[in-house]
Scaffold this active site. Structure first.
Site, PDB file in Angstrom:
ATOM      1  N   HIS A 237       0.845  -1.192   0.000  1.00 34.00           N
ATOM      2  CA  HIS A 237       0.000   0.000   0.000  1.00 34.00           C
ATOM      3  C   HIS A 237       0.883   1.246   0.000  1.00 34.00           C
ATOM      4  O   HIS A 237       1.954   1.269   0.617  1.00 34.00           O
ATOM      5  CB  HIS A 237      -0.930   0.010   1.214  1.00 34.00           C
ATOM      6  CG  HIS A 237      -2.191  -0.771   0.994  1.00 34.00           C
ATOM      7  ND1 HIS A 237      -2.884  -1.379   2.026  1.00 34.00           N
ATOM      8  CD2 HIS A 237      -2.901  -1.046  -0.142  1.00 34.00           C
ATOM      9  CE1 HIS A 237      -3.957  -1.989   1.530  1.00 34.00           C
ATOM     10  NE2 HIS A 237      -3.979  -1.806   0.227  1.00 34.00           N
TER      11      HIS A 237
ATOM     12  N   ASP B 256       0.986   4.184   1.362  1.00 34.88           N
ATOM     13  CA  ASP B 256       1.446   4.912   2.547  1.00 34.88           C
ATOM     14  C   ASP B 256       2.581   4.200   3.264  1.00 34.88           C
ATOM     15  O   ASP B 256       3.141   4.733   4.228  1.00 34.88           O
ATOM     16  CB  ASP B 256       0.279   5.185   3.504  1.00 34.88           C
ATOM     17  CG  ASP B 256      -0.423   3.922   3.986  1.00 34.88           C
ATOM     18  OD1 ASP B 256      -0.588   2.982   3.189  1.00 34.88           O
ATOM     19  OD2 ASP B 256      -0.817   3.876   5.168  1.00 34.88           O
TER      20      ASP B 256
END
EC number: 3.1.-.-
Length: 305
Positions: free
Chosen positions: A66, A68
């Site tokens: 992901h 982030d």
């Protein structure tokens, strides 16, 4: 070992928190080492606000793909080259990490001037450098995601120098052999076994760094008995169902796991951007009501392990 939090926000950055990245300073007298766990967007800029040189960074562990936790990686790799750093770097991460890095470098016309190794991992032991080992545990998240357990090997106990001198063993090189547990022979023919003069081994430290996760079977094994557990507390107790539906944990779940695993300290991080400073203190209080030895990580907070 020393933990330096470079980013502590979940999903998106806020004015006071960048997205996920954690430095582990190994601080070993005979071996320098700086490891990075996850590399959200802006991590290299966060690193500039510390005393640590990217040239000392030799291993990066990515929990999952992901953004982030990942989007800061290409920039960090390129800046490391542009700074003239030639020390090797190894990246560990789930399936797809190699394609992500190679594609980002290729499409942007970038490269690294240092040896770069990319290791795609599965569950199990992924590293043992002689001083410590790292084991990956699968977590509960929409993407393949891992938590990392870092365990120092036990250190030899102290050598009883006074007893050895009394036994007629002269200080010097022989002491080093005995410290290693070897058996030596003295000039008078006596054999001295180093193990007989060593105190009990000193247990190494253990640390668990979780990636994003909801409650899962592997969590207890990952955290069992560690000195420090780093775990997300994305949402508060009232939003637990929402957290779990997205592969995340609540404060209650993080603290309950810490208590059941018998950890020494819980550090919560990866907090939702919906919480301001007052809200984050509320998250901390919820955890401490279940597991008092809980700390809240802010950007640039430093913890000893």
């Amino acid at each position: 070992m020393e933990l330096i939090f470079l980013g502590t926000s979940a999903g998106v950055p806020t004015r006071t928190r960048n997205v996920t990245a954690i430095l582990l300073n190994l601080q070993h007298p005979t071996q320098s080492g700086l490891w990075l766990f996850d590399c959200g967007e802006g991590t290299q800029h966060q690193l500039l606000h510390t005393a640590f040189n990217p040239g000392k960074l030799d291993k990066i562990f990515i929990s999952h793909l992901h953004g982030d936790h990942l989007f800061g990686l290409p920039g960090l790799l390129c800046s490391r080259s542009m700074s003239g750093i030639i020390q090797p770097l190894t990246i560990y991460g789930p399936q797809g990490i190699r394609e992500f890095v190679e594609t980002a470098l290729r499409i942007s016309g970038s490269w690294t001037d240092y040896p770069l190794e990319i290791v795609e991992i599965g569950a199990g032991e992924i590293l043992d450098d002689g001083l410590r080992k790292v084991t990956a545990y699968p977590l509960e998240h929409p993407l393949e995601c891992y938590g990392y357990r870092i365990e120092e090997h036990d250190k030899p106990g102290a050598l009883n120098a006074q007893a050895l001198k009394a036994a007629g063993v002269p200080p010097g090189p022989l002491f080093q052999e005995l410290k290693a547990g070897k058996t030596i022979m003295l000039e008078d023919g006596r054999q001295i076994n180093g193990a007989d003069y060593l105190a009990a081994p000193v247990p190494g430290k253990a640390l668990a760094i979780f990636g994003d996760t909801g409650p899962c079977d592997a969590a207890l094994d990952l955290a069992k008995g560690v000195d420090v557990m780093v775990h997300e507390a994305t949402l508060d107790i009232t939003m637990e169902a929402k957290a779990n539906s997205r592969g995340h944990s609540s404060t209650r779940q993080a603290a309950t796991l810490a208590r059941e695993a018998g950890v020494g300290k819980l550090i919560i991080t990866h907090v939702s951007s919906r919480y301001d400073d007052k809200g984050c203190q509320h998250l901390l209080r919820e955890c401490r009501s279940i597991f008092p030895a809980t700390e809240l990580a802010n950007d640039f907070t430093v913890f000893n392990v």
